[in-house]
Design an enzyme around this catalytic site. Structure first.
Site, PDB file in Angstrom:
ATOM      1  N   TYR A 291      -2.620  18.391   5.193  1.00  0.00           N
ATOM      2  CA  TYR A 291      -2.086  17.437   6.180  1.00  0.00           C
ATOM      3  C   TYR A 291      -2.000  18.126   7.528  1.00  0.00           C
ATOM      4  CZ  TYR A 291       0.768  13.589   7.913  1.00  0.00           C
ATOM      5  OH  TYR A 291       1.241  12.506   8.623  1.00  0.00           O
ATOM      6  N   TYR A 341      -6.551   9.797  11.780  1.00  0.00           N
ATOM      7  CA  TYR A 341      -5.151   9.942  11.397  1.00  0.00           C
ATOM      8  C   TYR A 341      -4.811   8.797  10.462  1.00  0.00           C
ATOM      9  CZ  TYR A 341      -0.070  10.375  11.895  1.00  0.00           C
ATOM     10  OH  TYR A 341       1.276  10.529  11.656  1.00  0.00           O
TER      11      TYR A 341
END
Lengths: 389, 153
Positions: A291, A341
């Site tokens: 992440y 994203y």
């Protein structure tokens, strides 16, 4: 290490992804439904085959009501619906919950989806922090606002304690971009070199624009079922080998300012049990989708997962091993920094593609085990996936 | 490598101007004290804990009640960033770049206060710099600001 031999093995059997764009003219629900439909088609399943929905709890319940997705897809047999955990930790953790649900018999086929409209929504990605009275009252009036500011202070402290150079943060961004260049559908595919990175505009020192994740709209989805059922479907099953969702004992409000172990992420809590459950060591991991909301958070998680010691993460990226053809590819689609994203929902779909052997020029040779992380403070998920034999 | 970015330093003018949003009794109380010129923070009635950010129970001893106590006015700069982009909503304004950080207050173990930081002319902020409170008026409102004590750490 064995895959798919356990009677209780559960697999991801379908994935869907709406091409991410800076601003979509589709609603967030439409994007979620489209991604979900694609994942069912990918698996060779219909809505009536799916009896469970499991997805994250922070954005999805209000923005994408499960009943709307289910009804639009013709899920006439929906039984189980669960929302759990925050943001990235929630969507990356969904397959783990799905595996437990399938093993217990609570569901047979589970759909997860994640869609985002922060590219086009008013207030963008910062706005949900503004809705927290602790932040709007005790942080915003001082200009402590915008995720880049939170992570820039983390990077500044890291620089003080361990050293952190532009070459090191740049290496994270450059590796992501190099992977994105091999990834159809990645949003940022133009070449990037260190000189351009250094000259890039500073957002919150020491983070430049290129240290920050992208802003976009889009949607992803995946479908899970038992390995037994998976073998009758269209794709090579990708087994959920193990994983863990863990939460640090601090409020989301206070996480970025008050946490005691300021330079660690909750990956320290999720990583070790995830790898233990999957029965793997660090050497078994062929690639990792981390992440990467910011270059600094990528570095911190690699350290927290134990791939290197605290303070060594910058050098880990700087030596080039994480890029295409390297010994430890990280974010093989370009990550949140160069792909899109989608809170690491796109990291799950990328890991599935790698483990199916579907990535063409971007394929990690011989990929058998992949690790995915998702962050949503104070939660964190580490997910271990494997190619089925 | 030095870049044009590093030449831009915040000045005393670079303090955000934003009326703290009303709506939470706890944050309203903090700013009411500030308007009176007082820097007060919540301290647990049952133990030494500074309740930051305040929750219904003390996370250490379980006591519900706390008192707004005059807080320490000196501390150390735990971390900071020089911010070159304005993320604030339209209700806030700021001259870029500005300097915001986390202050560890003396004798207030376990908490960090978010504050705007001002450095003496020409001095670069550094982690662990000693800082002290300077209640500053911005657009007619008091703002607790922490200034780096001359000479640094």
């Amino acid at each position: 290490m064995t895959h798919g031999t356990s009677k209780n093995a559960v697999a991801i059997v379908g994935i869907g992804e709406i091409p991410p764009v800076r601003r979509s003219n589709q609603t967030i629900v439409a994007m979620a439904v489209a991604a979900a439909k694609e994942s069912l088609d990918d698996a060779g399943l219909r809505g009536s085959d799916v009896d469970g929905i499991i997805t994250e709890a922070s954005n999805m319940p209000h923005d994408v009501p499960a009943d709307q997705v289910a009804t639009a897809l013709g899920m006439t047999n929906r039984r189980l619906t669960l929302h759990a955990n925050v943001a990235g930790a929630g969507i990356v953790g969904a397959p783990l919950l799905a595996a437990e649900a399938i093993r217990s018999g609570a569901a047979e086929v589970v759909l997860s989806y994640y869609a985002l409209d922060w590219g086009s929504a008013a207030g963008g990605p910062y706005a949900f922090h503004a809705g927290d009275p602790m932040k709007s009252g005790f942080e915003m009036p001082f200009g402590w606002y915008g995720q880049p500011v939170y992570f820039a202070a983390m990077a500044q402290r890291y620089k003080h304690e361990f050293g952190l150079t532009a070459e090191q943060t740049g290496a994270v961004a450059l590796a992501a971009r190099a992977h994105a260049r091999n990834t159809p559908g990645a949003m940022k595919r133009e070449p990037l070199d260190l000189a351009e990175y250094v000259a890039n505009r500073m957002i919150a020192d020491p983070l430049r624009q290129l240290d920050c994740c992208l802003l976009n709209d889009g949607g992803v989805a995946f479908v899970m079922t038992s390995m037994e059922r998976a073998r009758d479907l269209r794709q090579i099953p990708v087994e959920i080998l193990g994983g863990m969702v863990a939460s640090e004992s601090i409020t989301q409000s206070a996480y970025f300012t008050q946490k005691r172990d300021y330079l660690a992420t909750p990956a320290v809590l999720s990583g070790p049990p995830a790898m233990k459950m999957a029965g793997i060591t660090h050497e078994d991991v062929d690639f990792a989708e981390i992440y990467d909301c910011f270059t600094i958070s990528t570095i911190l998680q690699l350290e927290d997962l134990g791939f290197c010691n605290k303070g060594e993460g910058g050098a880990f990226f700087e030596d080039g091993r994480t890029g295409p053809g390297g010994s430890f590819p990280v974010n093989t689609h370009g990550g949140l920094l160069s792909h899109s994203y989608l809170l690491a929902g796109n990291h799950v779909t990328e890991a599935v593609r790698q483990l199916r052997g579907d990535r063409g020029d971007g394929q990690v040779p011989g990929a058998e085990v992949g690790l995915v992380t998702g962050l949503g403070v104070p939660d964190h998920t580490t997910l271990v996936l494997g190619r089925s034999k | 490598m030095s870049t044009p970015n590093e030449a831009m330093m915040p000045t005393m003018r670079s303090l955000p101007s934003m009326t703290p949003p009303a709506g939470s009794p706890i944050t309203d109380q903090f700013w009411a004290f500030v308007a009176d010129g007082e820097f007060r923070l919540p301290k647990c009635d049952g133990c030494d804990n500074w309740r930051w950010y305040p929750l219904p129970l003390c996370e250490r001893c379980g006591t519900p009640d706390f008192e707004w106590v005059l807080a320490p006015t000196t501390g150390k700069l735990f971390s900071y960033s020089i911010v070159h982009h304005n993320f604030l909503p339209p209700s806030g304004s700021v001259t870029l770049p500005y300097l915001v950080g986390l202050v560890e207050l003396d004798d207030a173990v376990g908490m960090r206060f978010v504050a705007d930081i001002v450095a003496p002319e020409g001095q670069t902020p550094r982690v662990d710099d000693p800082v002290h409170l300077v209640m500053t008026i911005v657009d007619g409102r008091n703002l607790p600001v922490f200034a780096i004590t001359s000479g640094g750490s």
